[in-house]
Design a protein around this motif. Structure first.
Motif, PDB file in Angstrom:
ATOM      1  N   MET A 242       0.845  -1.198   0.000  1.00  0.00           N
ATOM      2  CA  MET A 242       0.000   0.000   0.000  1.00  0.00           C
ATOM      3  C   MET A 242       0.881   1.248   0.000  1.00  0.00           C
ATOM      4  SD  MET A 242      -2.706   1.220   2.852  1.00  0.00           S
ATOM      5  CE  MET A 242      -3.586  -0.344   2.922  1.00  0.00           C
ATOM      6  N   SER A 243       0.590   2.162  -0.901  1.00  0.00           N
ATOM      7  CA  SER A 243       1.423   3.370  -0.941  1.00  0.00           C
ATOM      8  C   SER A 243       1.032   4.286   0.221  1.00  0.00           C
ATOM      9  CB  SER A 243       1.220   4.106  -2.256  1.00  0.00           C
ATOM     10  OG  SER A 243      -0.034   4.769  -2.240  1.00  0.00           O
ATOM     11  N   ASP A 244       1.892   5.216   0.506  1.00  0.00           N
ATOM     12  CA  ASP A 244       1.606   6.152   1.582  1.00  0.00           C
ATOM     13  C   ASP A 244       0.358   6.965   1.301  1.00  0.00           C
ATOM     14  OD1 ASP A 244       5.024   6.700   2.479  1.00  0.00           O
ATOM     15  OD2 ASP A 244       3.478   5.553   3.494  1.00  0.00           O
ATOM     16  N   SER A 245       0.128   7.293   0.017  1.00  0.00           N
ATOM     17  CA  SER A 245      -1.035   8.120  -0.247  1.00  0.00           C
ATOM     18  C   SER A 245      -2.323   7.330   0.033  1.00  0.00           C
ATOM     19  CB  SER A 245      -1.015   8.644  -1.679  1.00  0.00           C
ATOM     20  OG  SER A 245      -1.172   7.579  -2.578  1.00  0.00           O
ATOM     21  N   GLN A 246      -2.323   6.040  -0.267  1.00  0.00           N
ATOM     22  CA  GLN A 246      -3.508   5.225   0.062  1.00  0.00           C
ATOM     23  C   GLN A 246      -3.676   5.111   1.569  1.00  0.00           C
ATOM     24  OE1 GLN A 246      -2.205   1.951  -2.425  1.00  0.00           O
ATOM     25  NE2 GLN A 246      -4.261   1.864  -3.321  1.00  0.00           N
ATOM     26  N   ALA A 247      -2.555   4.935   2.265  1.00  0.00           N
ATOM     27  CA  ALA A 247      -2.616   4.858   3.726  1.00  0.00           C
ATOM     28  C   ALA A 247      -3.145   6.170   4.290  1.00  0.00           C
ATOM     29  CB  ALA A 247      -1.236   4.556   4.290  1.00  0.00           C
ATOM     30  N   ALA A 248      -2.721   7.281   3.683  1.00  0.00           N
ATOM     31  CA  ALA A 248      -3.171   8.594   4.141  1.00  0.00           C
ATOM     32  C   ALA A 248      -4.677   8.745   3.912  1.00  0.00           C
ATOM     33  CB  ALA A 248      -2.394   9.689   3.414  1.00  0.00           C
ATOM     34  N   ILE A 249      -5.160   8.254   2.770  1.00  0.00           N
ATOM     35  CA  ILE A 249      -6.597   8.342   2.477  1.00  0.00           C
ATOM     36  C   ILE A 249      -7.402   7.500   3.480  1.00  0.00           C
ATOM     37  CG2 ILE A 249      -8.368   7.571   0.815  1.00  0.00           C
ATOM     38  CD1 ILE A 249      -6.429   8.569  -1.404  1.00  0.00           C
ATOM     39  N   ARG A 250      -6.884   6.324   3.801  1.00  0.00           N
ATOM     40  CA  ARG A 250      -7.577   5.471   4.787  1.00  0.00           C
ATOM     41  C   ARG A 250      -7.659   6.159   6.146  1.00  0.00           C
ATOM     42  NH1 ARG A 250      -7.813  -0.169   4.392  1.00  0.00           N
ATOM     43  NH2 ARG A 250      -7.650  -0.881   2.257  1.00  0.00           N
ATOM     44  N   ALA A 251      -6.546   6.761   6.562  1.00  0.00           N
ATOM     45  CA  ALA A 251      -6.523   7.444   7.859  1.00  0.00           C
ATOM     46  C   ALA A 251      -7.504   8.617   7.858  1.00  0.00           C
ATOM     47  CB  ALA A 251      -5.111   7.936   8.171  1.00  0.00           C
ATOM     48  N   GLU A 252      -7.532   9.332   6.744  1.00  0.00           N
ATOM     49  CA  GLU A 252      -8.410  10.499   6.649  1.00  0.00           C
ATOM     50  C   GLU A 252      -9.877  10.054   6.639  1.00  0.00           C
ATOM     51  OE1 GLU A 252      -7.621  12.807   3.147  1.00  0.00           O
ATOM     52  OE2 GLU A 252      -9.034  14.372   3.768  1.00  0.00           O
ATOM     53  N   ALA A 253     -10.158   8.937   5.957  1.00  0.00           N
ATOM     54  CA  ALA A 253     -11.530   8.410   5.907  1.00  0.00           C
ATOM     55  C   ALA A 253     -11.986   8.002   7.304  1.00  0.00           C
ATOM     56  CB  ALA A 253     -11.596   7.217   4.954  1.00  0.00           C
ATOM     57  N   LEU A 254     -11.117   7.325   8.022  1.00  0.00           N
ATOM     58  CA  LEU A 254     -11.469   6.893   9.380  1.00  0.00           C
ATOM     59  C   LEU A 254     -11.721   8.109  10.275  1.00  0.00           C
ATOM     60  CD1 LEU A 254     -11.814   4.568  11.399  1.00  0.00           C
ATOM     61  CD2 LEU A 254      -9.373   4.756  11.906  1.00  0.00           C
ATOM     62  N   GLU A 255     -10.813   9.074  10.192  1.00  0.00           N
ATOM     63  CA  GLU A 255     -10.963  10.262  11.033  1.00  0.00           C
ATOM     64  C   GLU A 255     -12.284  10.969  10.733  1.00  0.00           C
ATOM     65  OE1 GLU A 255      -7.527  12.858  11.223  1.00  0.00           O
ATOM     66  OE2 GLU A 255      -8.777  14.557  11.836  1.00  0.00           O
ATOM     67  N   SER A 256     -12.617  11.116   9.436  1.00  0.00           N
ATOM     68  CA  SER A 256     -13.838  11.847   9.099  1.00  0.00           C
ATOM     69  C   SER A 256     -15.080  11.129   9.639  1.00  0.00           C
ATOM     70  CB  SER A 256     -13.930  12.086   7.587  1.00  0.00           C
ATOM     71  OG  SER A 256     -14.297  10.892   6.932  1.00  0.00           O
ATOM     72  N   LEU A 257     -15.078   9.795   9.593  1.00  0.00           N
ATOM     73  CA  LEU A 257     -16.230   9.035  10.119  1.00  0.00           C
ATOM     74  C   LEU A 257     -16.338   9.174  11.645  1.00  0.00           C
ATOM     75  CD1 LEU A 257     -15.928   5.779   7.968  1.00  0.00           C
ATOM     76  CD2 LEU A 257     -17.847   7.385   7.932  1.00  0.00           C
ATOM     77  N   LEU A 258     -15.187   9.105  12.324  1.00  0.00           N
ATOM     78  CA  LEU A 258     -15.206   9.188  13.796  1.00  0.00           C
ATOM     79  C   LEU A 258     -15.620  10.577  14.265  1.00  0.00           C
ATOM     80  CD1 LEU A 258     -11.983   7.121  14.608  1.00  0.00           C
ATOM     81  CD2 LEU A 258     -14.356   6.379  14.831  1.00  0.00           C
ATOM     82  N   VAL A 259     -15.204  11.591  13.514  1.00  0.00           N
ATOM     83  CA  VAL A 259     -15.587  12.965  13.867  1.00  0.00           C
ATOM     84  C   VAL A 259     -17.088  13.144  13.640  1.00  0.00           C
ATOM     85  CG1 VAL A 259     -15.310  15.404  13.240  1.00  0.00           C
ATOM     86  CG2 VAL A 259     -13.287  13.943  13.498  1.00  0.00           C
ATOM     87  N   GLU A 260     -17.603  12.617  12.527  1.00  0.00           N
ATOM     88  CA  GLU A 260     -19.050  12.706  12.239  1.00  0.00           C
ATOM     89  C   GLU A 260     -19.889  12.041  13.314  1.00  0.00           C
ATOM     90  OE1 GLU A 260     -18.829  12.570   7.409  1.00  0.00           O
ATOM     91  OE2 GLU A 260     -20.005  11.009   8.412  1.00  0.00           O
ATOM     92  N   LYS A 261     -19.383  10.924  13.813  1.00  0.00           N
ATOM     93  CA  LYS A 261     -20.126  10.204  14.846  1.00  0.00           C
ATOM     94  C   LYS A 261     -20.001  10.874  16.219  1.00  0.00           C
ATOM     95  CE  LYS A 261     -19.443   5.598  12.834  1.00  0.00           C
ATOM     96  NZ  LYS A 261     -20.776   4.981  12.736  1.00  0.00           N
ATOM     97  N   GLY A 262     -19.177  11.893  16.298  1.00  0.00           N
ATOM     98  CA  GLY A 262     -19.013  12.576  17.577  1.00  0.00           C
ATOM     99  C   GLY A 262     -18.102  11.828  18.542  1.00  0.00           C
ATOM    100  N   LEU A 263     -17.350  10.850  18.030  1.00  0.00           N
ATOM    101  CA  LEU A 263     -16.449  10.093  18.910  1.00  0.00           C
ATOM    102  C   LEU A 263     -15.120  10.814  19.113  1.00  0.00           C
ATOM    103  CD1 LEU A 263     -17.037   6.522  17.446  1.00  0.00           C
ATOM    104  CD2 LEU A 263     -17.715   7.319  19.713  1.00  0.00           C
ATOM    105  N   LEU A 264     -14.790  11.708  18.212  1.00  0.00           N
ATOM    106  CA  LEU A 264     -13.486  12.367  18.229  1.00  0.00           C
ATOM    107  C   LEU A 264     -13.608  13.829  17.830  1.00  0.00           C
ATOM    108  CD1 LEU A 264     -10.763  10.310  16.333  1.00  0.00           C
ATOM    109  CD2 LEU A 264     -10.715  11.073  18.697  1.00  0.00           C
TER     110      LEU A 264
END
Lengths: 193, 119
Positions: A1-23
């Motif tokens: 996995m390239s770093d840019s894909q890893a970065a997209i995964r991290a960003e996707a996770l963060e956006s979902l957790l923020v939306e749910k009010g967990l973070l």
């Protein structure tokens, strides 16, 4: 996995957790800032320097390191229990986490890359002297090597031996000379450092 | 130790990582690490639960790698495992749906090249 894909995964996770009010993204920033700027091996170096200069502190540290370091008020200690192991003329101690990456964050910060690598995790137990040689540490054959496997419950830190020529130095000068690797056990401090 | 001495020590030891090394090689590694610690501080899960998840993920990789030749394995990417362990734990706790996650990853992957990331 390239770093840019890893970065997209991290960003996707963060956006979902923020939306749910967990973070809150600010909380993530605060954690990163803490580990980048205020938690690191300079903390462990202060503990070692004090132990070298203050025999009473040292005996408290060896008996119960978790309580002994409370006075420093270090942050970032997701440390359940800290145990300090002392290098002597007879014994050299070496720390590893064979299962993942357990490490005493409050005193040493986050572990270096090699500490988390499978090569170090598996070889240190099997052939500690060979690994030490690769780090540039040559021990007398008569010296015992003890390997301490950190776990979720217990984190180890090595109390290195103090070079003779450092005996007259104050805590501050000592702390600036004590290295991270010496507190993991993959370096022996020498007079010329 | 007096507080005055603490201040002096802090100054002497700048930059703090001079005694260590750069801790995150890529910004996303810091984000993933920060998420895990922040979630545990917010008591969404206990740190020990995350640790067990990481031990499981790393253990799976160790067993996978043990059955292969060195040239098949590739570089060990610690934060890939860290990230996987976080996702796994959140899915187990029903705090994250794999479906939502895949959809979001696909959405972000489809952004035009050169998109300005939020961090």
């Amino acid at each position: 996995m390239s770093d840019s894909q890893a970065a997209i995964r991290a960003e996707a996770l963060e956006s979902l957790l923020v939306e749910k009010g967990l973070l809150d993204p600010n909380d993530i920033d605060a954690v990163i800032e803490l580990y980048n700027e205020r938690v690191g091996p300079m903390n462990g170096a202060r503990v070692v320097a004090k132990a070298w200069r203050d025999a009473q502190f040292k005996s408290r540290l060896m008996a119960d390191a978790t309580s002994a370091i409370e006075e420093f008020e270090f942050e970032g200690g997701e440390v359940q229990k800290l145990v300090v192991v002392e290098n002597t003329d007879e014994v050299h101690n070496l720390v590893v986490c064979t299962l993942c990456s357990c490490y005493p964050w409050a005193v040493l910060g986050l572990p270096p890359k090699w500490y988390k690598d499978p090569a170090y995790r598996s070889r240190v137990v099997r052939e500690p002297r060979v690994v030490l040689t690769e780090f540039g540490v040559q021990l007398a054959a008569s010296k015992k090597v003890r390997v301490w496997d950190s776990s979720a419950e217990i984190r180890y830190m090595v109390l290195p031996q103090q070079p003779q020529t450092w005996l007259g130095l104050d805590e501050q000068a000592l702390a600036s000379k004590i290295t991270r690797d010496s507190m993991i056990g993959v370096e022996v401090l020498t007079d010329d450092l | 130790m007096t507080s005055e001495m603490n201040i002096e020590l802090d100054e002497v030891l700048q930059p703090p990582m001079a005694n260590g090394e750069v801790i995150f090689e890529e910004p996303w590694q810091g984000r993933v690490f920060g998420m895990a610690v922040a979630l545990s501080r917010a008591e969404v899960f206990m740190w020990s639960e995350f640790q067990q998840s990481l031990i499981d993920v790393v253990g799976d990789w160790d067993r996978w790698a043990a059955a292969r030749q060195a040239d098949e394995i590739g570089t060990y990417q610690y934060y890939e495992h860290f990230s996987k362990a976080l996702n796994k734990l959140l899915v187990e706790k029903s705090l994250l749906s794999e479906q939502d996650y895949s959809t979001r990853v696909a959405e972000f992957s489809a952004r035009p090249h050169g998109h300005d990331h939020s961090h």
